[in-house]
Design a protein around this motif. Structure first.
Motif, PDB file in Angstrom:
ATOM      1  N   VAL A 280       5.222 -11.830  34.055  1.00  0.00           N
ATOM      2  CA  VAL A 280       4.426 -13.271  34.790  1.00  0.00           C
ATOM      3  C   VAL A 280       3.616 -12.242  35.887  1.00  0.00           C
ATOM      4  N   GLU A 281       2.644 -13.216  35.658  1.00  0.00           N
ATOM      5  CA  GLU A 281       1.347 -12.801  36.505  1.00  0.00           C
ATOM      6  C   GLU A 281       1.553 -13.479  38.004  1.00  0.00           C
ATOM      7  N   THR A 282       1.404 -12.947  39.196  1.00  0.00           N
ATOM      8  CA  THR A 282       2.108 -13.150  40.293  1.00  0.00           C
ATOM      9  C   THR A 282       0.225 -14.775  40.547  1.00  0.00           C
ATOM     10  N   ALA A 283       0.211 -15.017  42.459  1.00  0.00           N
ATOM     11  CA  ALA A 283      -1.317 -15.542  42.989  1.00  0.00           C
ATOM     12  C   ALA A 283      -2.167 -15.081  42.676  1.00  0.00           C
ATOM     13  N   ALA A 284      -1.319 -13.189  43.034  1.00  0.00           N
ATOM     14  CA  ALA A 284      -2.273 -12.355  43.788  1.00  0.00           C
ATOM     15  C   ALA A 284      -3.269 -11.341  42.027  1.00  0.00           C
ATOM     16  N   GLY A 285      -2.614 -11.853  40.996  1.00  0.00           N
ATOM     17  CA  GLY A 285      -3.221 -11.071  40.214  1.00  0.00           C
ATOM     18  C   GLY A 285      -2.329  -9.898  39.643  1.00  0.00           C
ATOM     19  N   GLU A 286      -1.196  -9.732  39.968  1.00  0.00           N
ATOM     20  CA  GLU A 286      -0.365  -8.949  40.023  1.00  0.00           C
ATOM     21  C   GLU A 286       1.200  -8.411  38.089  1.00  0.00           C
ATOM     22  N   VAL A 287       0.867  -8.338  37.446  1.00  0.00           N
ATOM     23  CA  VAL A 287       1.651  -8.659  35.910  1.00  0.00           C
ATOM     24  C   VAL A 287       3.200  -7.838  36.657  1.00  0.00           C
ATOM     25  N   VAL A 288       4.025  -8.919  37.095  1.00  0.00           N
ATOM     26  CA  VAL A 288       5.007  -8.861  36.976  1.00  0.00           C
ATOM     27  C   VAL A 288       6.231  -8.740  35.931  1.00  0.00           C
ATOM     28  N   THR A 289       6.934  -7.875  35.783  1.00  0.00           N
ATOM     29  CA  THR A 289       7.945  -7.238  35.065  1.00  0.00           C
ATOM     30  C   THR A 289       9.121  -8.133  34.900  1.00  0.00           C
ATOM     31  N   VAL A 290       9.605  -8.862  34.108  1.00  0.00           N
ATOM     32  CA  VAL A 290      11.313  -9.271  34.534  1.00  0.00           C
ATOM     33  C   VAL A 290      11.995  -8.961  33.221  1.00  0.00           C
ATOM     34  N   ARG A 291      13.460  -8.271  33.575  1.00  0.00           N
ATOM     35  CA  ARG A 291      14.302  -8.057  32.417  1.00  0.00           C
ATOM     36  C   ARG A 291      15.175  -9.273  32.252  1.00  0.00           C
ATOM     37  N   THR A 292      16.220  -9.859  31.313  1.00  0.00           N
ATOM     38  CA  THR A 292      17.017 -11.052  31.501  1.00  0.00           C
ATOM     39  C   THR A 292      17.887 -10.536  30.544  1.00  0.00           C
ATOM     40  N   ASP A 293      19.197 -11.316  30.857  1.00  0.00           N
ATOM     41  CA  ASP A 293      20.215 -11.108  29.716  1.00  0.00           C
ATOM     42  C   ASP A 293      21.357 -12.025  30.508  1.00  0.00           C
ATOM     43  N   GLY A 294      21.769 -11.435  29.220  1.00  0.00           N
ATOM     44  CA  GLY A 294      23.198 -12.316  28.840  1.00  0.00           C
ATOM     45  C   GLY A 294      23.251 -13.967  30.768  1.00  0.00           C
ATOM     46  N   ALA A 295      23.686 -12.856  31.048  1.00  0.00           N
ATOM     47  CA  ALA A 295      24.337 -13.648  32.965  1.00  0.00           C
ATOM     48  C   ALA A 295      22.552 -14.328  33.876  1.00  0.00           C
TER      49      ALA A 295
ATOM     50  N   VAL B 100       6.828 -20.535  36.215  1.00  0.00           N
ATOM     51  CA  VAL B 100       8.142 -19.491  36.300  1.00  0.00           C
ATOM     52  C   VAL B 100       8.347 -19.303  37.797  1.00  0.00           C
ATOM     53  N   SER B 101       9.962 -19.473  38.110  1.00  0.00           N
ATOM     54  CA  SER B 101      10.148 -18.357  39.432  1.00  0.00           C
ATOM     55  C   SER B 101      10.938 -18.181  39.223  1.00  0.00           C
ATOM     56  N   VAL B 102      10.964 -16.734  39.443  1.00  0.00           N
ATOM     57  CA  VAL B 102      11.944 -15.698  38.374  1.00  0.00           C
ATOM     58  C   VAL B 102      12.570 -15.157  39.988  1.00  0.00           C
ATOM     59  N   GLN B 103      14.117 -15.859  40.187  1.00  0.00           N
ATOM     60  CA  GLN B 103      14.902 -14.888  40.999  1.00  0.00           C
ATOM     61  C   GLN B 103      15.450 -13.756  40.730  1.00  0.00           C
ATOM     62  N   GLY B 104      15.634 -12.712  41.771  1.00  0.00           N
ATOM     63  CA  GLY B 104      15.853 -11.317  40.976  1.00  0.00           C
ATOM     64  C   GLY B 104      15.349 -10.357  40.311  1.00  0.00           C
ATOM     65  N   GLY B 105      15.707  -9.572  39.820  1.00  0.00           N
ATOM     66  CA  GLY B 105      15.226  -8.209  38.735  1.00  0.00           C
ATOM     67  C   GLY B 105      13.815  -8.272  38.307  1.00  0.00           C
ATOM     68  N   ALA B 106      12.552  -8.783  39.061  1.00  0.00           N
ATOM     69  CA  ALA B 106      11.103  -9.376  39.343  1.00  0.00           C
ATOM     70  C   ALA B 106      10.790  -6.981  39.445  1.00  0.00           C
ATOM     71  N   ASP B 107      11.970  -6.155  39.730  1.00  0.00           N
ATOM     72  CA  ASP B 107      11.394  -4.273  40.071  1.00  0.00           C
ATOM     73  C   ASP B 107      11.642  -3.841  38.182  1.00  0.00           C
ATOM     74  N   GLY B 108      11.829  -4.896  37.569  1.00  0.00           N
ATOM     75  CA  GLY B 108      12.164  -4.461  36.241  1.00  0.00           C
ATOM     76  C   GLY B 108      13.154  -3.235  35.930  1.00  0.00           C
ATOM     77  N   SER B 109      14.175  -3.408  36.665  1.00  0.00           N
ATOM     78  CA  SER B 109      15.317  -1.480  36.685  1.00  0.00           C
ATOM     79  C   SER B 109      16.590  -2.752  36.824  1.00  0.00           C
ATOM     80  N   THR B 110      16.543  -4.116  37.009  1.00  0.00           N
ATOM     81  CA  THR B 110      17.812  -5.343  36.469  1.00  0.00           C
ATOM     82  C   THR B 110      17.845  -6.465  36.362  1.00  0.00           C
ATOM     83  N   ALA B 111      18.709  -6.713  35.796  1.00  0.00           N
ATOM     84  CA  ALA B 111      18.062  -8.687  35.305  1.00  0.00           C
ATOM     85  C   ALA B 111      18.405  -9.689  35.932  1.00  0.00           C
ATOM     86  N   ALA B 112      17.371 -10.288  35.969  1.00  0.00           N
ATOM     87  CA  ALA B 112      16.896 -11.566  37.248  1.00  0.00           C
ATOM     88  C   ALA B 112      18.415 -11.981  36.939  1.00  0.00           C
TER      89      ALA B 112
END
Length: 153
Positions: A101-116, A134-146
């Motif tokens: 996901v590319e934010t308004a600031a131009g940064e690209v965020v890696t968002v992992r998802t899982d079954g939950a 899109v709007s993503v709750q949590g998981g924007a650090d790429g280490s945990t699932a959104a």
């Protein structure tokens, strides 16, 4: 007609401007405005950024990490960590269960998802396309699932 009237009529002369004077003045204003616009763009225009992003004609290179070891993250939501952070932006790529996901600031965020992960869009996660908001709750650090991914209008 008196001599005074004749002298005044002769002294009045012609207009100081004509059609070509007006044309040249308009051309000078246009050229000056164009040159000023170039200088303003140089001073305040969009600055190129380094790092990941598009290379060539559509080849997307997902970011891995930024200098200092931090993962690609950012957004316009709550500034917290873990599942409390909200990130909004535009989908750049959906790669299996990972969304970039590319934010308004131009940064690209890696968002992992899982079954939950709750997906609040018509269809499934794979139905997201590049350019969707899109709007993503949590998981924007790429280490945990959104916890949720929601398509915005």
């Amino acid at each position: 007609m008196t001599t005074l009237d004749a002298q005044l009529a002769a002294a009045a002369g012609r207009r100081w401007w004509n059609r070509w004077t007006v044309v040249l003045a308009v051309a000078l204003l246009l050229v000056g405005g164009f040159a000023t616009g170039i200088e303003v763009q140089k001073a305040y225009g969009e600055q190129p950024t380094g790092g990941g992003g598009f290379r060539g004609q559509g080849g997307f290179t997902p970011p891995t990490a930024f200098p200092g070891g931090g993962a690609a993250r950012g957004g316009t939501g709550n500034s917290g960590s873990g599942s409390g952070e909200t990130t909004t932006g535009t989908v750049k790529l959906v790669d299996g269960t990972t969304v970039y996901v590319e934010t308004a600031a131009g940064e690209v965020v890696t968002v992992r998802t899982d079954g939950a992960t709750t997906v609040a869009i018509p269809g499934k996660l794979k139905d997201l396309k590049a350019g969707d908001k899109v709007s993503v709750q949590g998981g924007a650090d790429g280490s945990t699932a959104a916890t949720s991914v929601t398509r915005s209008k």
